[in-house]
Scaffold this motif. Structure first.
Motif, PDB file in Angstrom:
ATOM      1  N   UNK A  76       0.830  -1.201   0.000  1.00  0.00           N
ATOM      2  CA  UNK A  76       0.000   0.000   0.000  1.00  0.00           C
ATOM      3  C   UNK A  76       0.865   1.252   0.000  1.00  0.00           C
ATOM      4  N   UNK A  77       0.278   2.351  -0.451  1.00  0.00           N
ATOM      5  CA  UNK A  77       0.952   3.650  -0.436  1.00  0.00           C
ATOM      6  C   UNK A  77      -0.010   4.722   0.070  1.00  0.00           C
ATOM      7  N   UNK A  78       0.532   5.863   0.426  1.00  0.00           N
ATOM      8  CA  UNK A  78      -0.273   7.035   0.756  1.00  0.00           C
ATOM      9  C   UNK A  78      -1.314   6.800   1.823  1.00  0.00           C
ATOM     10  N   UNK A  79      -2.536   7.279   1.534  1.00  0.00           N
ATOM     11  CA  UNK A  79      -3.622   7.202   2.495  1.00  0.00           C
ATOM     12  C   UNK A  79      -3.983   5.786   2.891  1.00  0.00           C
ATOM     13  N   UNK A  80      -3.952   4.863   1.932  1.00  0.00           N
ATOM     14  CA  UNK A  80      -4.285   3.464   2.240  1.00  0.00           C
ATOM     15  C   UNK A  80      -3.259   2.870   3.209  1.00  0.00           C
ATOM     16  N   UNK A  81      -1.995   3.198   3.008  1.00  0.00           N
ATOM     17  CA  UNK A  81      -0.945   2.715   3.911  1.00  0.00           C
ATOM     18  C   UNK A  81      -1.148   3.296   5.312  1.00  0.00           C
ATOM     19  N   UNK A  82      -1.405   4.594   5.374  1.00  0.00           N
ATOM     20  CA  UNK A  82      -1.622   5.237   6.671  1.00  0.00           C
ATOM     21  C   UNK A  82      -2.853   4.676   7.369  1.00  0.00           C
ATOM     22  N   UNK A  83      -3.923   4.437   6.598  1.00  0.00           N
ATOM     23  CA  UNK A  83      -5.143   3.870   7.186  1.00  0.00           C
ATOM     24  C   UNK A  83      -4.862   2.487   7.772  1.00  0.00           C
ATOM     25  N   UNK A  84      -4.160   1.661   7.025  1.00  0.00           N
ATOM     26  CA  UNK A  84      -3.851   0.319   7.507  1.00  0.00           C
ATOM     27  C   UNK A  84      -2.979   0.379   8.771  1.00  0.00           C
ATOM     28  N   UNK A  85      -1.946   1.199   8.740  1.00  0.00           N
ATOM     29  CA  UNK A  85      -1.032   1.283   9.884  1.00  0.00           C
ATOM     30  C   UNK A  85      -1.686   1.887  11.119  1.00  0.00           C
ATOM     31  N   UNK A  86      -2.825   2.581  10.941  1.00  0.00           N
ATOM     32  CA  UNK A  86      -3.516   3.152  12.099  1.00  0.00           C
ATOM     33  C   UNK A  86      -4.312   2.095  12.873  1.00  0.00           C
ATOM     34  N   UNK A  87      -4.492   0.912  12.278  1.00  0.00           N
ATOM     35  CA  UNK A  87      -5.238  -0.160  12.932  1.00  0.00           C
ATOM     36  C   UNK A  87      -4.349  -0.874  13.944  1.00  0.00           C
TER      37      UNK A  87
END
Length: 111
Positions: free
Chosen positions: A49-60
């Motif tokens: 993942x990159x960008x927003x999707x990466x950040x969203x995943x890592x926030x879980x």
């Protein structure tokens, strides 16, 4: 097979252009260019993942960068635990679509 492995196998059939394959000896979703769109690892889905999707995943909680060898994280690849299975398809679709745009690298000729 664990419930997570069964779910990953079923999910592979739902991702456009994906076929079952192997990466690091583990189940994966291979795209037409031969690249892995997602992988199953220790009851986790591993996606690029990159960008927003990466950040969203890592926030879980419990999601982390994928390290096939301890201390050697793979850039932009994250592992998402099975208790987030309701998000697996979304992240797998994003990963597969992105990976599918990569060119297949030619095989290096031996000198």
């Amino acid at each position: 097979m664990t419930a997570a492995e069964v779910y990953f196998t079923e999910l592979t059939q739902e991702i456009p252009n994906a076929v079952p394959g192997k990466m690091f000896g583990a189940l994966c979703m291979k795209m037409p260019n031969g690249k892995s769109g997602a992988m199953f690892w220790k009851d986790n889905i591993v996606v690029k993942l990159h960008g927003g999707a990466l950040n969203e995943a890592l926030s879980l909680d419990g999601v982390q960068l994928f390290e096939p060898m301890e201390g050697k994280p793979m850039k932009d690849w994250v592992q998402i635990p099975f208790h987030y299975k309701d998000k697996w398809k979304m992240f797998a679709e994003i990963s597969a679509a992105e990976v599918e745009t990569l060119e297949k690298k030619p095989i290096k000729k031996k000198k």
